[in-house]
Design a protein around this motif. Sequence first.
Motif, PDB file in Angstrom:
ATOM      1  N   SER A   4      -1.544  -1.481  -5.469  1.00  0.00           N
ATOM      2  CA  SER A   4      -1.824  -0.111  -5.031  1.00  0.00           C
ATOM      3  C   SER A   4      -1.410   0.886  -6.114  1.00  0.00           C
ATOM      4  O   SER A   4      -0.307   0.813  -6.636  1.00  0.00           O
TER       5      SER A   4
ATOM      6  N   GLN B  41       0.809  -1.212   0.000  1.00  0.00           N
ATOM      7  CA  GLN B  41       0.000   0.000   0.000  1.00  0.00           C
ATOM      8  C   GLN B  41       0.845   1.266   0.000  1.00  0.00           C
ATOM      9  O   GLN B  41       1.814   1.378   0.752  1.00  0.00           O
TER      10      GLN B  41
ATOM     11  N   TYR C   4      -9.835  -2.022  -5.485  1.00  0.00           N
ATOM     12  CA  TYR C   4      -9.839  -0.598  -5.121  1.00  0.00           C
ATOM     13  C   TYR C   4     -10.410   0.261  -6.249  1.00  0.00           C
ATOM     14  O   TYR C   4     -10.370  -0.117  -7.419  1.00  0.00           O
TER      15      TYR C   4
END
Length: 488
Positions: free
Chosen positions: A445, A130, A399
């Motif tokens: 990410s 992340q 995400y």
Amino acid sequence: MFVTASGVDIDEMGYAMSRLEIESELFDGGNTVHEASSSTRPGKPFPKVDDEISQLTNLRSGPNDRLHQLVPGKQQLPVSPVRMLAGREGNYSGKGRFSSADRCHMLSRYLPVNGPWLVDQTTSRAYVSQFSADGSLFVAGFQGSNIRIYNVDRGWKVQKNILAKSLRWTVTDTSLSPDQRYLVYTSMSPVVHIVNVGSSTTESLANITEIHEGLDFSSNDRRYSFGIFSVKFSTDGRELVAGSSDDSIYVYDLEANKLSLRIMAHTADVNTVTFADESGNLIYSGSDDNLCKVWDRRCFGAKDKPAGVLVGHLEGITFLDSRGDGRYFISNGKDQTIKLWDIRKMSSDTSCNLGYRNFEWDYRWMDYPPQARDLKHPSDGSVATYKGHSVLRTLIRCYFSPEYSTGQKYIYTGSHDSRVYIYDVVTGAQVAVLKHHTSPVRDCSWHPHYPVLVSSSWDGDVVKWEFPGKGEAPVLANERRVRRQYHD
């Protein structure tokens, strides 16, 4: 007088716009650049996404109307970079610069698909990866007890190498505090550990070179152990929310240094939790009971009663990501789908969720049954469903793409088939599939400001994908060193 990107002097805006048709062809033909794949599933048209989320996405990533209107009533998207630059020179935004939507329209076409370039390579499975909120740090967590924090602005140098304390099975999750001073990490234990990231010590060995304070999430009257799958800092950094293997959601007050709330939230493991927005009042949770739930901390009159339930997944939920507006979120499910939800469509009825599987299946070691791939829940309340990736063996994460550079125009996810998939939120198209890894990609990410995406895999590789790249040689499969093989 104006000057275009090609150095041409332009006396008036009308002349500049008349040149754009030619110049656009020279630059990119007016088409989206570097979309690795742009096809939807053959024979299965993507249903129209709810008008409101379509409009919100387009508002965040669409240019000024005057730029994409060719003739009255006819529009063309995407608008070429040259046309966008001419619009900036003509001050179409009224601000003398690109608006945030103009910026997203420019940047969102340049997907981070080039590479990959190696960030790190270990013999341990990577579970967590992340970026920090500002993109200056990157955190990777491995099954072999190591958590590494890389300084992105200093050439990805390891700023902190943390050896986790009392690790059970693996590092299941990590979270950086909003001020990036502290990191918490979890494993299959009720104790969450917190580390001072801002200290000068590079090698952070638990209670040897640094103190890793333990935050006990178990109550005094409970003597059995449980594990924590998911943990998140609140936006103000004062609280932690966690989801656990004892079907519960926990909230920990960091200022008071005590557990402030426990909710018996689901009837199976709570694999994922997150705050809905900056207020911290709403919490989303997802569980192996196939349900997503919304919890409003302002009205906890009835104990453990959610504000609403969202039904539609046929198998357990592995991860949730909020759009940050307290309204929309996405979920990754073991039914091999990502679903987009609008919490205004939530229900109070959970009974309709049971009894739709007529086969035995365990995602930890079995492939998803072919006969189940086209099943649809009769009470599916999701706004849209995205398919193509695979969710097996581990809690694979998904995400929204960054608001700053893409206007959250895309959804991206890891996959059991060793790839990263990027979907268009509105059309459902797979706009890119990133191939490098040889084992499941559990986490990935996207940098909050730049077209850079980092993926981490059970093969031990942490790699970054970029646009356009830095002229370095990318990692090739035949150049990677041989490591022990992992078996499902």
